[in-house]
Design an enzyme around this catalytic site. Structure first.
Site, PDB file in Angstrom:
ATOM      1  N   PHE A  60       0.804  -1.233   0.000  1.00 43.01           N
ATOM      2  CA  PHE A  60       0.000   0.000   0.000  1.00 43.01           C
ATOM      3  C   PHE A  60       0.833   1.278   0.000  1.00 43.01           C
ATOM      4  O   PHE A  60       0.281   2.375  -0.056  1.00 43.01           O
ATOM      5  CB  PHE A  60      -0.950   0.013   1.206  1.00 43.01           C
ATOM      6  CG  PHE A  60      -0.237  -0.068   2.541  1.00 43.01           C
ATOM      7  CD1 PHE A  60       0.272   1.068   3.147  1.00 43.01           C
ATOM      8  CD2 PHE A  60      -0.081  -1.291   3.182  1.00 43.01           C
ATOM      9  CE1 PHE A  60       0.930   0.999   4.363  1.00 43.01           C
ATOM     10  CE2 PHE A  60       0.574  -1.372   4.400  1.00 43.01           C
ATOM     11  CZ  PHE A  60       1.085  -0.229   4.999  1.00 43.01           C
ATOM     12  N   ARG A  88      -6.427   7.603  19.371  1.00 45.61           N
ATOM     13  CA  ARG A  88      -6.507   6.358  18.603  1.00 45.61           C
ATOM     14  C   ARG A  88      -7.846   5.640  18.854  1.00 45.61           C
ATOM     15  O   ARG A  88      -8.414   5.057  17.932  1.00 45.61           O
ATOM     16  CB  ARG A  88      -5.317   5.456  18.903  1.00 45.61           C
ATOM     17  CG  ARG A  88      -4.036   6.062  18.290  1.00 45.61           C
ATOM     18  CD  ARG A  88      -2.808   5.249  18.561  1.00 45.61           C
ATOM     19  NE  ARG A  88      -2.812   3.960  17.906  1.00 45.61           N
ATOM     20  CZ  ARG A  88      -2.420   3.740  16.655  1.00 45.61           C
ATOM     21  NH1 ARG A  88      -2.011   4.746  15.902  1.00 45.61           N
ATOM     22  NH2 ARG A  88      -2.424   2.535  16.155  1.00 45.61           N
ATOM     23  N   ARG A 108     -13.235   6.932  11.911  1.00 48.07           N
ATOM     24  CA  ARG A 108     -12.979   6.178  10.679  1.00 48.07           C
ATOM     25  C   ARG A 108     -14.237   5.463  10.199  1.00 48.07           C
ATOM     26  O   ARG A 108     -14.470   5.342   9.004  1.00 48.07           O
ATOM     27  CB  ARG A 108     -11.833   5.196  10.892  1.00 48.07           C
ATOM     28  CG  ARG A 108     -10.495   5.905  10.995  1.00 48.07           C
ATOM     29  CD  ARG A 108      -9.359   4.957  11.306  1.00 48.07           C
ATOM     30  NE  ARG A 108      -8.074   5.636  11.230  1.00 48.07           N
ATOM     31  CZ  ARG A 108      -7.018   5.282  11.934  1.00 48.07           C
ATOM     32  NH1 ARG A 108      -7.073   4.238  12.756  1.00 48.07           N
ATOM     33  NH2 ARG A 108      -5.892   5.945  11.811  1.00 48.07           N
ATOM     34  N   HIS A 121      -4.633  10.203  10.920  1.00 46.77           N
ATOM     35  CA  HIS A 121      -3.508   9.471  11.498  1.00 46.77           C
ATOM     36  C   HIS A 121      -3.387   9.869  12.951  1.00 46.77           C
ATOM     37  O   HIS A 121      -3.641  11.013  13.324  1.00 46.77           O
ATOM     38  CB  HIS A 121      -2.216   9.845  10.754  1.00 46.77           C
ATOM     39  CG  HIS A 121      -0.976   9.411  11.457  1.00 46.77           C
ATOM     40  ND1 HIS A 121      -0.443   8.149  11.303  1.00 46.77           N
ATOM     41  CD2 HIS A 121      -0.168  10.058  12.340  1.00 46.77           C
ATOM     42  CE1 HIS A 121       0.646   8.035  12.059  1.00 46.77           C
ATOM     43  NE2 HIS A 121       0.838   9.190  12.688  1.00 46.77           N
TER      44      HIS A 121
END
Length: 171
Positions: A60, A88, A108, A121
């Site tokens: 990727f 996170r 996400r 990120h």
């Protein structure tokens, strides 16, 4: 109150281009974290390649570098007593598909398109956070942060400057 831990958040190009996603993510950030520094940049292939160098050779890598250079990204140095783990957890699984089914209200799960276009990120450890912050904010002094600024942000008073998208010390 515990000392503030720092993390880096990168809001990826597709989310920066989407006013609904960007507004939602920014509200989450400013209500949960102390935003120390913010900037918007457009990465070139060299910078994106250096930042993601740990992924060289992975299937990727080229797709990720190409995507990260496709538009502007928002960079945030954020503070919280548990900044890395909290950010996170709010992001959810790296796999957007997994996030949509296991944690549909994670960032996400709500705004991710694919595993490369997964909204944002977040640093995965204190050493990573320091390395990543230095990469994008070379002028940021960890020495000054730990030996003066941290306690001022933690104990306040601070106010949020919407124009800068940063918390600032109230004088």
């Amino acid at each position: 109150m515990q000392k503030l831990q720092l993390t880096l958040a990168i809001i990826k190009p597709h989310a920066v281009k989407n006013p609904v996603a960007l507004s939602f993510i920014r509200n989450v950030i400013k209500n949960k974290f102390i935003v120390i520094k913010t900037k918007r940049v457009s990465l070139d292939k060299e910078a994106a390649g250096k930042f993601y160098s740990e992924h060289v050779g992975k299937f990727f890598y080229n797709r990720l570098v190409t995507f990260m250079t496709s538009g502007s990204v928002d960079l945030h140095i954020m503070g919280h007593c548990n900044a890395i783990e909290l950010w996170r957890r709010m992001l959810g699984p790296t796999s957007v598909y997994k996030g949509q089914f296991q944690e549909p209200y994670c960032l996400r799960g709500m705004f991710g398109i694919s595993d490369t276009r997964n909204v944002a990120h977040g640093s995965d450890s204190p050493p990573s956070a320091e390395r990543e912050i230095k990469f994008f904010f070379p002028e940021f002094s960890f020495y000054q942060w730990h030996n003066g600024h941290e306690v001022l942000y933690r104990k306040g008073p601070i106010i949020f400057n919407d124009h800068l998208f940063e918390h600032v010390r109230k004088l």
